[in-house]
Design an enzyme around this catalytic site. Structure first.
Site, PDB file in Angstrom:
ATOM      1  N   ARG A 102      35.233  61.569  71.962  1.00 32.37           N
ATOM      2  CA  ARG A 102      33.897  61.043  72.255  1.00 32.37           C
ATOM      3  C   ARG A 102      33.282  61.716  73.487  1.00 32.37           C
ATOM      4  NH1 ARG A 102      31.886  55.666  74.509  1.00 32.37           N
ATOM      5  NH2 ARG A 102      29.857  55.381  73.496  1.00 32.37           N
TER       6      ARG A 102
ATOM      7  N   HIS B  24      29.523  63.301  73.601  1.00 27.83           N
ATOM      8  CA  HIS B  24      28.497  62.897  74.565  1.00 27.83           C
ATOM      9  C   HIS B  24      28.128  64.023  75.518  1.00 27.83           C
ATOM     10  CE1 HIS B  24      28.374  58.246  74.121  1.00 27.83           C
ATOM     11  NE2 HIS B  24      28.524  58.844  72.957  1.00 27.83           N
TER      12      HIS B  24
ATOM     13  N   ASP C 289      28.010  71.573  77.999  1.00 26.97           N
ATOM     14  CA  ASP C 289      27.990  72.270  79.288  1.00 26.97           C
ATOM     15  C   ASP C 289      28.756  71.527  80.369  1.00 26.97           C
ATOM     16  OD1 ASP C 289      26.356  70.085  79.665  1.00 26.97           O
ATOM     17  OD2 ASP C 289      24.865  71.167  80.856  1.00 26.97           O
TER      18      ASP C 289
ATOM     19  N   ASN D 246      27.038  55.637  78.393  1.00 24.35           N
ATOM     20  CA  ASN D 246      28.271  56.189  78.965  1.00 24.35           C
ATOM     21  C   ASN D 246      28.972  55.280  79.969  1.00 24.35           C
ATOM     22  OD1 ASN D 246      27.933  58.547  77.490  1.00 24.35           O
ATOM     23  ND2 ASN D 246      26.791  59.586  79.117  1.00 24.35           N
TER      24      ASN D 246
ATOM     25  N   PRO E 181      22.864  58.559  70.347  1.00 22.17           N
ATOM     26  CA  PRO E 181      22.554  57.513  69.371  1.00 22.17           C
ATOM     27  C   PRO E 181      23.116  56.158  69.797  1.00 22.17           C
ATOM     28  CG  PRO E 181      24.299  58.948  68.543  1.00 22.17           C
ATOM     29  CD  PRO E 181      23.829  59.550  69.830  1.00 22.17           C
TER      30      PRO E 181
ATOM     31  N   HIS F 139      35.058  57.734  63.994  1.00 18.35           N
ATOM     32  CA  HIS F 139      35.347  56.309  64.207  1.00 18.35           C
ATOM     33  C   HIS F 139      36.540  55.837  63.379  1.00 18.35           C
ATOM     34  CE1 HIS F 139      31.018  55.387  65.872  1.00 18.35           C
ATOM     35  NE2 HIS F 139      31.698  56.207  66.629  1.00 18.35           N
ATOM     36  N   THR F 140      37.302  56.751  62.831  1.00 15.50           N
ATOM     37  CA  THR F 140      38.610  56.418  62.248  1.00 15.50           C
ATOM     38  C   THR F 140      39.639  56.178  63.358  1.00 15.50           C
ATOM     39  OG1 THR F 140      40.411  57.223  60.841  1.00 15.50           O
ATOM     40  CG2 THR F 140      39.179  58.889  62.016  1.00 15.50           C
TER      41      THR F 140
HETATM   42  C1  HEM Z   1      26.381  58.455  64.553  1.00 11.61           C
HETATM   43  C2  HEM Z   1      26.054  57.885  65.689  1.00 11.61           C
HETATM   44  C3  HEM Z   1      27.074  57.244  66.586  1.00 11.61           C
HETATM   45  C4  HEM Z   1      26.949  56.035  67.179  1.00 11.61           C
HETATM   46  C5  HEM Z   1      25.761  55.085  67.084  1.00 11.61           C
HETATM   47  C6  HEM Z   1      28.162  55.803  67.925  1.00 11.61           C
HETATM   48  C7  HEM Z   1      28.410  54.685  68.695  1.00 11.61           C
HETATM   49  C8  HEM Z   1      29.612  54.381  69.290  1.00 11.61           C
HETATM   50  C9  HEM Z   1      29.870  53.190  70.044  1.00 11.61           C
HETATM   51  C10 HEM Z   1      28.856  52.100  70.329  1.00 11.61           C
HETATM   52  C11 HEM Z   1      31.158  53.227  70.448  1.00 11.61           C
HETATM   53  C12 HEM Z   1      31.896  52.194  71.298  1.00 11.61           C
HETATM   54  C13 HEM Z   1      31.588  52.432  72.770  1.00 11.61           C
HETATM   55  C14 HEM Z   1      32.074  51.324  73.680  1.00 11.61           C
HETATM   56  O1  HEM Z   1      32.811  50.458  73.252  1.00 11.61           O
HETATM   57  O2  HEM Z   1      31.688  51.342  74.853  1.00 11.61           O
HETATM   58  C15 HEM Z   1      31.732  54.452  69.945  1.00 11.61           C
HETATM   59  C16 HEM Z   1      33.033  54.850  70.124  1.00 11.61           C
HETATM   60  C17 HEM Z   1      33.529  56.057  69.692  1.00 11.61           C
HETATM   61  N1  HEM Z   1      32.798  57.093  69.141  1.00 11.61           N
HETATM   62 FE1  HEM Z   1      30.934  56.964  68.398  1.00 11.61          FE
HETATM   63  N2  HEM Z   1      29.005  56.863  67.762  1.00 11.61           N
HETATM   64  C18 HEM Z   1      28.378  57.782  66.963  1.00 11.61           C
HETATM   65  C19 HEM Z   1      28.853  59.025  66.623  1.00 11.61           C
HETATM   66  C20 HEM Z   1      30.052  59.548  67.064  1.00 11.61           C
HETATM   67  C21 HEM Z   1      30.445  60.930  66.946  1.00 11.61           C
HETATM   68  C22 HEM Z   1      29.551  62.025  66.379  1.00 11.61           C
HETATM   69  C23 HEM Z   1      31.695  61.030  67.472  1.00 11.61           C
HETATM   70  C24 HEM Z   1      32.563  62.238  67.614  1.00 11.61           C
HETATM   71  C25 HEM Z   1      32.489  63.308  66.866  1.00 11.61           C
HETATM   72  C26 HEM Z   1      32.087  59.705  67.895  1.00 11.61           C
HETATM   73  C27 HEM Z   1      33.304  59.381  68.424  1.00 11.61           C
HETATM   74  C28 HEM Z   1      33.640  58.129  68.893  1.00 11.61           C
HETATM   75  C29 HEM Z   1      34.993  57.752  69.266  1.00 11.61           C
HETATM   76  C30 HEM Z   1      36.233  58.599  69.076  1.00 11.61           C
HETATM   77  C31 HEM Z   1      34.916  56.451  69.792  1.00 11.61           C
HETATM   78  C32 HEM Z   1      36.055  55.623  70.381  1.00 11.61           C
HETATM   79  C33 HEM Z   1      36.222  56.015  71.849  1.00 11.61           C
HETATM   80  C34 HEM Z   1      37.336  55.302  72.591  1.00 11.61           C
HETATM   81  O3  HEM Z   1      38.058  54.502  72.005  1.00 11.61           O
HETATM   82  O4  HEM Z   1      37.446  55.553  73.795  1.00 11.61           O
HETATM   83  N3  HEM Z   1      31.055  58.841  67.678  1.00 11.61           N
HETATM   84  N4  HEM Z   1      30.761  55.145  69.251  1.00 11.61           N
END
Ligand code: HEM
Ligand SMILES: *[C@@H]1O[C@H](CO)[C@@H](O)[C@H](O)[C@H]1NC(C)=O
Ligand SMILES: *[C@@H]1O[C@H](CO)[C@@H](O)[C@H](O)[C@H]1NC(C)=O
Length: 331
Positions: free
Chosen positions: A66, A70, A78, A95, A164, A194-195
């Site tokens: 993630r 970001h 960068d 963030n 997003p 998100h897997t």
């Molecule tokens: C499509 C739009 C996306 C939205 C709206 C989104 C939103 C979120 C949100 C709200 C969380 C939880 C954050 C928290 O609990 O503070 C999250 C976690 C995460 N996102 Fe996304 N995400 C998106 C796309 C992506 C993409 C493109 C990636 C990577 C290629 C990604 C990778 C991850 C990962 C791995 C986590 C878990 C992080 C952790 O456990 O530390 N996400 N995302």
């Protein structure tokens, strides 16, 4: 052996000459062998540090993935998310208290500054760490392209506006991807990240409620009840697995969950359950494809990561190789 070594050396020299001759076009193409001569140990160092961090806490693989996402979405890949300072991206809404893994990047950078000082950019470290985070979670191997340069300043409003949110409609998420050169397919493929990983209650508890009338009809009732139990009475910082059936394993299960209303975020479930329109029928069909075909998901995921990892710095920004990932170099 001897011959191939010499011909490679020749190749490197001619590439350098070409760059000097064609100064107008900057030598900013990313390549998979960028550090093969200047810092061949980079792979070992990043791999060892990511492995060690994930042995402590398996979730760190997700956090590093993630972090790269970001970073790339704001002013290109960068390393700007790593910069400390009051107006830093790390303090932007998507963030703060959310993005993790900064200390792992610091540890890798410290090792690399010992091994080959001033050579490896922080942005490349983040990209490589994300790759190993995926791999060590059981996900696909893909060639991480290298040669990024670090930005000189962070862009907090860029992070607030460009990243997003789980609360916005899929069409508006697609627009944010389009703004950085990605497309609808990339949205579905990369959401497969998100897997693995976790999300905080504040980011999905709007979907839960004891009064049936306002509960989200696209969320499985049993899963909703369990989440309600987790989130009730807390400060919103409690976390749930983004993939309810295999939280720390990188697999196609994320898509399978969506078929049975078990996506955690509105933006996850929306890929399958949003009201039919052109975008929704595209994302829905892709979810179906990947829920069936893990090999297709893995190879498309690698391709989309390379695409995301190549989002460029703004035009005219030359960047630098930062010595400390948290602060720009002194001039
Ligand atoms: C499509 C739009 C996306 C939205 C709206 C989104 C939103 C979120 C949100 C709200 C969380 C939880 C954050 C928290 O609990 O503070 C999250 C976690 C995460 N996102 Fe996304 N995400 C998106 C796309 C992506 C993409 C493109 C990636 C990577 C290629 C990604 C990778 C991850 C990962 C791995 C986590 C878990 C992080 C952790 O456990 O530390 N996400 N995302
Ligand atoms: C900050 O990011 C926004 C949106 O991505 C962009 O339009 C703007 O030019 C960036 N500002 C700077 C100073 O780089
Ligand atoms: C969640 O944790 C952070 C950091 O520990 C804290 O600042 C914040 O206030 C907490 N959130 C809520 C809603 O209490």
């Amino acid at each position: 052996m001897e011959y191939s070594h010499r011909s490679r050396l020749l190749l490197v020299c001619s590439v350098l000459v070409l760059c000097l001759v064609t100064q107008g076009a900057r030598c900013d193409e990313l390549t998979s062998d960028f550090y093969d001569w200047s810092c061949p140990g980079v792979y070992d160092v990043v791999q060892q540090q990511v492995f060690a961090a994930m042995r402590e806490e398996p979730r760190m693989g997700a956090s590093l993935l993630r972090l790269h996402f970001h970073d790339c979405f704001v002013n290109g890949c960068d390393g700007s998310i790593l910069l400390d300072g009051a107006d830093g991206e790390k303090f932007a809404l998507p963030n703060q208290n959310s993005v993790r893994g900064y200390e792992v990047i610091d540890a890798i950078k410290a090792d690399l500054e010992n091994m080959c000082p001033g050579v490896v950019s922080c942005a490349d470290i983040v990209a490589l760490a994300a790759g190993y985070g995926v791999l060590f979670s059981g996900g696909p191997y893909y060639d991480v392209l290298l040669g990024r340069r670090d930005g000189l300043k962070a862009n907090q409003s860029g992070a607030d506006n460009g990243l997003p949110s789980p609360f916005e409609p899929i069409s508006s998420i697609v627009q944010k991807f389009t703004d950085v050169g990605l497309d609808t397919k990339d949205v579905v493929v990369l959401s497969g990240a998100h897997t693995i990983g976790r999300a905080r209650c504040v980011l999905f508890s709007d979907r839960l409620t004891s009064t049936k009338s306002s509960a989200d009809p696209t969320l499985d009732a049993t899963m909703a009840a369990n989440l309600q139990k987790l989130c009730t009475g807390g400060d919103g910082n409690q976390t749930a697995a983004l993939d309810v059936s295999s939280a720390d394993v990188f697999d196609k299960q994320y898509y399978h969950n969506l078929l049975s209303k078990k996506g955690l975020l509105t933006s996850d479930q929306g890929l399958f359950s949003a009201d039919e329109d052109v975008v929704a029928s595209t994302t829905k069909a892709l979810v179906q494809t990947y829920s069936d075909d893990g090999e297709q998901f893995f190879s498309d995921f690698g391709a989309s990561m390379v695409k995301m990892g190549s989002i460029p710095l703004p035009a005219g920004s030359a960047g630098e190789i930062r010595c400390n990932c948290r602060v720009p170099n002194k001039k």
